[in-house]
Design a protein around this motif. Sequence first.
Motif, PDB file in Angstrom:
ATOM      1  N   PHE A 152      41.718  81.777   8.557  1.00  0.00           N
ATOM      2  CA  PHE A 152      42.331  82.665   9.548  1.00  0.00           C
ATOM      3  C   PHE A 152      41.368  83.119  10.639  1.00  0.00           C
ATOM      4  N   ALA A 153      40.063  83.063  10.369  1.00  0.00           N
ATOM      5  CA  ALA A 153      39.119  83.333  11.464  1.00  0.00           C
ATOM      6  C   ALA A 153      39.272  82.256  12.533  1.00  0.00           C
ATOM      7  N   ILE A 154      39.487  81.020  12.083  1.00  0.00           N
ATOM      8  CA  ILE A 154      39.667  79.927  13.046  1.00  0.00           C
ATOM      9  C   ILE A 154      41.025  80.058  13.754  1.00  0.00           C
ATOM     10  N   VAL A 155      42.055  80.395  12.993  1.00  0.00           N
ATOM     11  CA  VAL A 155      43.373  80.615  13.610  1.00  0.00           C
ATOM     12  C   VAL A 155      43.242  81.686  14.700  1.00  0.00           C
ATOM     13  N   ASN A 156      42.591  82.790  14.339  1.00  0.00           N
ATOM     14  CA  ASN A 156      42.438  83.932  15.238  1.00  0.00           C
ATOM     15  C   ASN A 156      41.709  83.529  16.517  1.00  0.00           C
TER      16      ASN A 156
ATOM     17  N   GLU B 163      52.964  92.782  18.730  1.00  0.00           N
ATOM     18  CA  GLU B 163      53.637  93.396  17.592  1.00  0.00           C
ATOM     19  C   GLU B 163      54.525  94.558  18.043  1.00  0.00           C
ATOM     20  N   GLY B 164      54.039  95.360  18.979  1.00  0.00           N
ATOM     21  CA  GLY B 164      54.853  96.454  19.505  1.00  0.00           C
ATOM     22  C   GLY B 164      56.117  95.925  20.162  1.00  0.00           C
ATOM     23  N   GLN B 165      55.926  94.883  20.944  1.00  0.00           N
ATOM     24  CA  GLN B 165      57.042  94.229  21.635  1.00  0.00           C
ATOM     25  C   GLN B 165      58.069  93.703  20.629  1.00  0.00           C
ATOM     26  N   ALA B 166      57.583  93.030  19.589  1.00  0.00           N
ATOM     27  CA  ALA B 166      58.496  92.400  18.615  1.00  0.00           C
ATOM     28  C   ALA B 166      59.289  93.464  17.851  1.00  0.00           C
ATOM     29  N   VAL B 167      58.608  94.501  17.375  1.00  0.00           N
ATOM     30  CA  VAL B 167      59.303  95.497  16.557  1.00  0.00           C
ATOM     31  C   VAL B 167      60.234  96.355  17.419  1.00  0.00           C
ATOM     32  N   GLY B 168      59.807  96.677  18.633  1.00  0.00           N
ATOM     33  CA  GLY B 168      60.695  97.423  19.538  1.00  0.00           C
ATOM     34  C   GLY B 168      61.992  96.662  19.781  1.00  0.00           C
ATOM     35  N   THR B 169      61.862  95.359  20.024  1.00  0.00           N
ATOM     36  CA  THR B 169      63.030  94.516  20.272  1.00  0.00           C
ATOM     37  C   THR B 169      63.911  94.430  19.027  1.00  0.00           C
TER      38      THR B 169
ATOM     39  N   ILE C  70      58.181  81.803  12.708  1.00  0.00           N
ATOM     40  CA  ILE C  70      58.328  83.078  13.397  1.00  0.00           C
ATOM     41  C   ILE C  70      58.676  84.201  12.416  1.00  0.00           C
ATOM     42  N   GLU C  71      59.418  83.839  11.367  1.00  0.00           N
ATOM     43  CA  GLU C  71      59.811  84.846  10.386  1.00  0.00           C
ATOM     44  C   GLU C  71      58.601  85.476   9.700  1.00  0.00           C
ATOM     45  N   ASN C  72      57.542  84.688   9.576  1.00  0.00           N
ATOM     46  CA  ASN C  72      56.313  85.198   8.974  1.00  0.00           C
ATOM     47  C   ASN C  72      55.271  85.585  10.029  1.00  0.00           C
ATOM     48  N   GLY C  73      55.748  85.815  11.236  1.00  0.00           N
ATOM     49  CA  GLY C  73      54.849  86.308  12.276  1.00  0.00           C
ATOM     50  C   GLY C  73      54.014  85.237  12.938  1.00  0.00           C
ATOM     51  N   TRP C  74      54.387  83.987  12.745  1.00  0.00           N
ATOM     52  CA  TRP C  74      53.598  82.872  13.288  1.00  0.00           C
ATOM     53  C   TRP C  74      54.274  82.393  14.562  1.00  0.00           C
ATOM     54  N   ASP C  75      53.748  82.831  15.703  1.00  0.00           N
ATOM     55  CA  ASP C  75      54.444  82.585  16.971  1.00  0.00           C
ATOM     56  C   ASP C  75      54.056  81.279  17.639  1.00  0.00           C
ATOM     57  N   VAL C  76      52.775  80.958  17.571  1.00  0.00           N
ATOM     58  CA  VAL C  76      52.328  79.747  18.281  1.00  0.00           C
ATOM     59  C   VAL C  76      51.496  78.904  17.340  1.00  0.00           C
TER      60      VAL C  76
ATOM     61  N   THR D 281      49.733  88.441  12.946  1.00  0.00           N
ATOM     62  CA  THR D 281      49.273  87.369  12.073  1.00  0.00           C
ATOM     63  C   THR D 281      48.179  86.554  12.746  1.00  0.00           C
ATOM     64  N   GLU D 282      48.383  86.260  13.999  1.00  0.00           N
ATOM     65  CA  GLU D 282      47.477  85.325  14.662  1.00  0.00           C
ATOM     66  C   GLU D 282      46.439  86.014  15.537  1.00  0.00           C
ATOM     67  N   TYR D 283      46.801  87.167  16.104  1.00  0.00           N
ATOM     68  CA  TYR D 283      45.895  87.842  17.040  1.00  0.00           C
ATOM     69  C   TYR D 283      45.353  89.146  16.457  1.00  0.00           C
ATOM     70  N   TYR D 284      45.217  89.217  15.130  1.00  0.00           N
ATOM     71  CA  TYR D 284      44.705  90.457  14.538  1.00  0.00           C
ATOM     72  C   TYR D 284      43.363  90.834  15.175  1.00  0.00           C
ATOM     73  N   GLY D 285      43.150  92.131  15.321  1.00  0.00           N
ATOM     74  CA  GLY D 285      41.896  92.611  15.910  1.00  0.00           C
ATOM     75  C   GLY D 285      41.926  92.718  17.423  1.00  0.00           C
TER      76      GLY D 285
END
Length: 500
Positions: free
Chosen positions: A188-192, A450-456, A486-492, A438-442
């Motif tokens: 996940f460091a590489i994913v990030n 995440e704010g955008q997704a949950v607000g929507t 996408i269901e598990n937060g994996w957008d790209v 999931t992908e852009y943590y930190g």
Amino acid sequence: SPLQKRNGTCQKTKVAILGAGTAGITAAQALSNASVTDFLIVEYNSVIGGRVAHTAFGAKNQSYTVELGANWVQGTFTPGGPVNPIWILAELSNLTNTYSNYSSIETFNQNGAVDFTDLIDDYEGDPYSTVEQDAGYILSDNLQDRSFRSGLSLAGWKPGNDMEAQAVEWWEFDWEYGQSPELSSQEFAIVNYNTTFYQYSDANNYVFDSRGFNAFIRGEASTFLTANDPRLLLNTIVTNVSYSDKGVTVYNKDGSCVEADYAICTFSLGVLQNDAVTFSPAFPSWKQMGIETFSMATYTKIFLQFPPDEVFWNTSYQFFLYADPNERGYYPVWQSLDSPGFLPGSGIIFVTVVQDQSYVVENQDDATTKAQVLDVLRDMFGAENVPEPIAFMYPRWSLEPWAYGSYSNWPPGTSLEMHENLRANIGRLYFAGEATSTEYYGFLHGAWFEGQAVGTEIADCLKGNCTGEVHYNVLHGTTPPREYDIENGWDVTSFQTNGF
Ligand SMILES: Cc1cc2nc3c(=O)[nH]c(=O)nc-3n(C[C@H](O)[C@H](O)[C@H](O)COP(=O)(O)OP(=O)(O)OC[C@H]3O[C@@H](n4cnc5c(N)ncnc54)[C@H](O)[C@@H]3O)c2cc1C
């Protein structure tokens, strides 16, 4: 109970947004965009921005704005490619920024300047590309994740007790993730890294605006909040959140409370891990496991100002890397703000420590830290050249009761399913923030997405289209590739080459 007694006086709203950082403000914007205007934002501090925070620093009449928290827009854009949403907001707010040139670096040990920049090339060559490739196999072949340290060793990078190689590794790794390769996931460091720097660009742009970096969040907020908007409750400390399938009640330290149909909790992972806020009922075990599995890194910037006419470092460099003979990560990365394109004439330089060294520094007094950093500077630049600083200051992130650390990191061997447990809603209580990305943590853009997704999502719920987020009562050791969706937060996809 005291909670019930206060119940009668609660302010009522459709959506309670807990926290006015990047994720909270973006969630409110998403609600506004979906014509949901009945929300309340509850914030501990007297200002919005959360971990994007600044202060005035410097001697009398030589004061500058410096950033205590987030400092860079990381991964900006590639012409024709996707654009980092934080870059868009930074541009809208006209934030002053400069490209950080990581090649502009001079290296030192305890005897002064000594060139070991070849070790940077060594790390960035074969070892790193092997670690990258192996991370891709771990993901696509559903293999067991491991520590970034194992990944580096397997790829032939073994710094051992070569302190210069250790310093280079710190600059390449710890300085970004806030924790060591031992404490970090290879996969996940590489994913990030890839989803940010290969998707947008490899540029890190350093923001040093006199209004503060968080002007971009205030700018975003001003598109839907009025000045003194009654929907923004500043200086309000949440102490308890009671939630169910029917609604959420938020109790504050000042005795006030908010009764909402839905709530979005954007508190940092550190706040959740430190039980700074109680939740009723206590979290189910899948959620608590998600919270306790991920880690909160600490990243501490220590600022010094010297008399501008006595600046002793070569201001044509942006960075100075110090290899301590005894301790990896001991005051290693120095950044000059008194350099072209930044704040020339400011006399300001700052040094960063993370994790264990952060805990030490944040627990000791300023005088002790100041003496230590001056010793290092005098080893690097010669005792006779380094005068007493005219200003000295650093924040203590691990002790802030509204943050308890700087940003999240993934430890070795966890899985996407486990992360989904950190991310998923429980009844009408939803979660968003840097750590739920999931992908852009930190990263700031992680908090924004995440704010955008949950607000929507909640706007959809209010319209009767509520699906809720998945979680896993039973975890499988690894996560099959088909769940990277996408269901598990994996957008790209994390297999990208855009930015390079
Ligand atoms: C030192 C440091 C350096 C960083 N560098 C970078 C960088 O260069 N680039 C980058 O992209 N990211 C960087 N980050 C990460 C970035 O700052 C975060 O990812 C982002 O700001 C998180 O936003 P958030 O909305 O998830 O959380 P937060 O900003 O923490 O927002 C949560 C809000 O909740 C509030 N809150 C907490 N507890 C309570 C309570 N009990 N009651 C009421 N309110 C409460 C807090 O006050 C806060 O405003 C850095 C962070 C730090 C600390």
